[in-house]
Structures are given as structure tokens and as C-alpha cells.
Design a protein around this motif. Structure first.
Motif, short mmCIF file in Angstrom:
data_model
loop_
_atom_site.label_atom_id
_atom_site.label_comp_id
_atom_site.label_asym_id
_atom_site.label_seq_id
_atom_site.Cartn_x
_atom_site.Cartn_y
_atom_site.Cartn_z
N TYR A 91 -10.52 -12.45 7.96
CA TYR A 91 -10.87 -12.24 6.57
C TYR A 91 -10.56 -13.50 5.77
CZ TYR A 91 -11.25 -7.43 8.03
OH TYR A 91 -11.63 -6.29 8.68
N SER A 92 -11.56 -13.98 5.07
CA SER A 92 -11.41 -15.20 4.28
C SER A 92 -10.71 -14.90 2.96
CB SER A 92 -12.79 -15.80 4.00
OG SER A 92 -13.51 -14.95 3.10
N ARG A 93 -10.41 -15.94 2.24
CA ARG A 93 -9.83 -15.82 0.90
C ARG A 93 -10.72 -14.96 0.00
NH1 ARG A 93 -6.16 -18.77 -2.12
NH2 ARG A 93 -6.65 -19.04 -4.31
N ASP A 94 -12.04 -15.18 0.06
CA ASP A 94 -12.97 -14.38 -0.74
C ASP A 94 -12.91 -12.90 -0.35
OD1 ASP A 94 -13.77 -16.52 -2.26
OD2 ASP A 94 -15.70 -16.80 -1.25
N GLU A 97 -22.81 -19.79 -3.16
CA GLU A 97 -21.49 -20.41 -3.14
C GLU A 97 -20.76 -20.18 -4.46
OE1 GLU A 97 -21.36 -24.38 -1.58
OE2 GLU A 97 -22.99 -23.97 -0.18
N PHE A 98 -20.78 -18.97 -4.89
CA PHE A 98 -20.14 -18.53 -6.13
C PHE A 98 -18.64 -18.78 -6.07
CE2 PHE A 98 -18.20 -15.06 -8.64
CZ PHE A 98 -18.79 -15.30 -9.87
N ASP A 99 -18.06 -19.25 -7.17
CA ASP A 99 -16.62 -19.53 -7.24
C ASP A 99 -15.88 -18.24 -7.58
OD1 ASP A 99 -14.07 -20.48 -7.60
OD2 ASP A 99 -14.58 -21.92 -9.17
N LEU A 100 -15.55 -17.48 -6.56
CA LEU A 100 -14.87 -16.21 -6.75
C LEU A 100 -13.46 -16.40 -7.30
CD1 LEU A 100 -15.13 -13.16 -6.56
CD2 LEU A 100 -14.38 -13.30 -4.17
N ASP A 101 -12.81 -17.51 -6.95
CA ASP A 101 -11.47 -17.79 -7.49
C ASP A 101 -11.50 -17.80 -9.03
OD1 ASP A 101 -10.58 -18.10 -4.88
OD2 ASP A 101 -9.59 -20.02 -5.27
N PRO A 109 -3.44 -16.79 0.87
CA PRO A 109 -3.49 -18.02 1.67
C PRO A 109 -4.91 -18.59 1.76
CG PRO A 109 -3.02 -16.10 3.05
CD PRO A 109 -3.10 -15.62 1.65
N ASP A 110 -4.99 -19.89 1.95
CA ASP A 110 -6.28 -20.55 2.10
C ASP A 110 -6.85 -20.39 3.50
OD1 ASP A 110 -6.65 -21.53 -0.50
OD2 ASP A 110 -5.31 -23.22 -0.12
N LEU A 111 -6.03 -19.92 4.42
CA LEU A 111 -6.53 -19.74 5.77
C LEU A 111 -6.94 -18.29 5.99
CD1 LEU A 111 -3.87 -18.62 7.89
CD2 LEU A 111 -3.05 -20.58 6.61
N ASP A 112 -7.84 -18.09 6.94
CA ASP A 112 -8.34 -16.74 7.22
C ASP A 112 -7.27 -15.91 7.91
OD1 ASP A 112 -10.66 -17.72 6.17
OD2 ASP A 112 -11.77 -17.77 8.05
N LEU A 113 -7.29 -14.60 7.66
CA LEU A 113 -6.27 -13.70 8.19
C LEU A 113 -6.91 -12.62 9.06
CD1 LEU A 113 -4.14 -13.02 4.97
CD2 LEU A 113 -3.72 -14.74 6.73
N ILE A 130 -11.20 -7.39 -1.55
CA ILE A 130 -10.38 -6.23 -1.17
C ILE A 130 -9.39 -5.91 -2.28
CG2 ILE A 130 -8.64 -5.39 0.46
CD1 ILE A 130 -10.19 -6.97 2.67
N SER A 131 -8.86 -6.92 -2.94
CA SER A 131 -7.96 -6.70 -4.06
C SER A 131 -8.69 -5.98 -5.20
CB SER A 131 -7.38 -8.02 -4.56
OG SER A 131 -6.50 -7.81 -5.64
N LEU A 132 -9.90 -6.40 -5.49
CA LEU A 132 -10.70 -5.71 -6.52
C LEU A 132 -10.98 -4.27 -6.11
CD1 LEU A 132 -13.30 -8.46 -7.52
CD2 LEU A 132 -11.57 -7.44 -9.00
N ILE A 133 -11.34 -4.07 -4.85
CA ILE A 133 -11.62 -2.72 -4.36
C ILE A 133 -10.38 -1.86 -4.49
CG2 ILE A 133 -12.17 -1.36 -2.29
CD1 ILE A 133 -13.89 -3.90 -1.42
N TYR A 134 -9.23 -2.41 -4.14
CA TYR A 134 -7.96 -1.67 -4.25
C TYR A 134 -7.76 -1.18 -5.68
CZ TYR A 134 -2.96 -0.78 -4.54
OH TYR A 134 -1.75 -0.19 -4.78
N GLN A 135 -8.03 -2.03 -6.66
CA GLN A 135 -7.84 -1.65 -8.05
C GLN A 135 -8.90 -0.64 -8.52
OE1 GLN A 135 -5.16 -2.52 -9.74
NE2 GLN A 135 -4.45 -3.84 -8.10
N LEU A 136 -10.12 -0.78 -8.01
CA LEU A 136 -11.23 0.06 -8.46
C LEU A 136 -11.23 1.46 -7.85
CD1 LEU A 136 -14.04 -2.63 -8.21
CD2 LEU A 136 -13.09 -1.68 -10.32
N LYS A 137 -10.71 1.58 -6.63
CA LYS A 137 -10.86 2.84 -5.91
C LYS A 137 -10.10 4.00 -6.54
CE LYS A 137 -7.19 2.31 -2.55
NZ LYS A 137 -6.81 2.48 -1.18
#
Length: 193
Positions: A74-77, A112-116, A23-27, A82-89
Motif C-alpha cells: 500500500y502506497s502513501r496515497d 498524478e493528483f497531489d493527494l498530500d 511513511p514514504d515507503l510502501d507498506l 484508507i484514512s479518509l475511509i476510516y473517518q467516513l465509514k
């Protein structure tokens, strides 16, 4: 060979959190956990296993694996990291992951790196990796069967499984060691700066 095809399907090797699912909104933390649990439920080894917990997220934050959150959200970034960490751990230590992500976190905060866009490239690479792994698993299984047929043993199914497992673990270890060397290289380069 049919068993291998079935196992590959069950593994859901190409199951990643996509940009459209974030989502584009923070969670809040509970919402982050729910998102990951829904997405990766099929990837768990058993029902008791947790994909993501509050403790894990807090440890990632304390370990500075991602930049600080704002207002307990937690923002989109953050979700992408966290998704990367999940895969790396599964293959790297938390320290190695931190080393790997330090510069990325700095870029996100300071430039302002484009993480998307980066994450999209990551998904593209992983898609190709899945295809290669599926091909390799099939080839490896065929080669293992050929090696087992050279033995004069009545329990060839069991021995075939043992050799398959040993072979897959060996490949995994080689890839993990290569990844660790690249992290070490990153760490050495950071120390030189």
C-alpha cells in the motif's frame, strides 16, 4: 459541565493520521493495520473494537474504494485514502464512500493528483470542525441544562443525559443526511456525464 469537558478530551476529536506519520515507503497490509491501530487506539469505544482489519481493507479493495495496490503493498496515497475511509465509514455507507471517492481515485491514477495537498486541506478543515463542535457541545449542554431545570423531576441528571444524547444524535443525523444529499448530487452528476 466538567463531565462534558472530560468526555471531549477523551474523544480525541482532533486525532487524525498526519502526513508526517505516513511513511514514504510502501507498506504491507499488516503494517498498515499496525499504523492505524497505534494511531486510533484511543478512539476505540472499547478494547475489543478493531480500528482496521484485513477483512475491512479487502472489502475496501473489492469495493474499489481505492485504486489497485501493487505487489501486495500500500502506497502513501492508499494510506491517505484508507484514512479518509476510516473517518467516513462512521456516517456513510460503503456505496456512498465509493461514489464520493471514485473521481478522486481517477485523478490520482490518471492525473498524478497531489493527494498530500488535498489531505492537508482536509486536516485543516477538520481542525476547525473540532473547534466548532467543542463550542457547540458546550452551548448545547448549557441549553439542555436550562430546559431540564424547567421540569419538576427529582431525576434531573438522568433526564439531562437523555436530552443531551437525543440532541447530539439529532445533530449527527442532520449532518449525515446533508452529506448523503451531497453524495446523491455527485452520483446524479456522474450519471449525466
Amino acid at each position: 459541565m466538567e463531565d462534558i469537558y472530560k468526555l471531549m478530551d477523551e474523544l480525541q476529536l482532533n486525532n487524525h493520521l498526519t502526513l508526517e506519520e505516513i511513511p514514504d515507503l510502501d507498506l504491507y497490509m499488516d503494517q498498515v493495520i499496525q499504523l492505524f491501530e497505534r494511531k486510533y487506539a484511543g478512539a476505540k469505544r472499547n478494547e475489543k473494537e478493531k480500528v482496521l482489519t484485513k477483512t475491512m481493507i479487502n472489502n475496501y479493495a473489492k469495493g474499489k474504494l481505492f485504486f489497485p495496490i501493487t505487489n501486495k503493498k500500500y502506497s502513501r496515497d492508499h494510506l491517505l485514502l484508507i484514512s479518509l475511509i476510516y473517518q467516513l465509514k462512521g456516517a456513510l455507507s460503503i456505496g456512498d464512500i465509493k461514489t464520493m471517492l471514485d473521481e478522486l481515485n481517477r485523478k490520482i491514477v490518471e492525473e498524478e493528483f497531489d493527494l498530500d495537498a488535498f489531505y492537508e486541506r482536509y486536516l485543516h478543515v477538520t481542525e476547525k470542525n473540532v473547534e466548532r463542535v467543542q463550542d457547540h457541545i458546550q452551548e448545547n449542554t448549557r441549553e439542555v441544562r436550562e430546559e431540564i431545570e424547567k421540569l419538576d423531576d427529582q431525576d434531573d441528571k438522568y433526564l439531562e443525559q437523555v436530552l443531551d444524547i437525543a440532541s447530539f444524535v439529532h445533530m449527527s443525523n442532520m449532518y449525515r443526511r446533508m452529506a448523503e444529499r451531497l453524495v446523491d448530487q455527485m452520483s446524479a452528476e456522474d450519471q449525466e456525464k
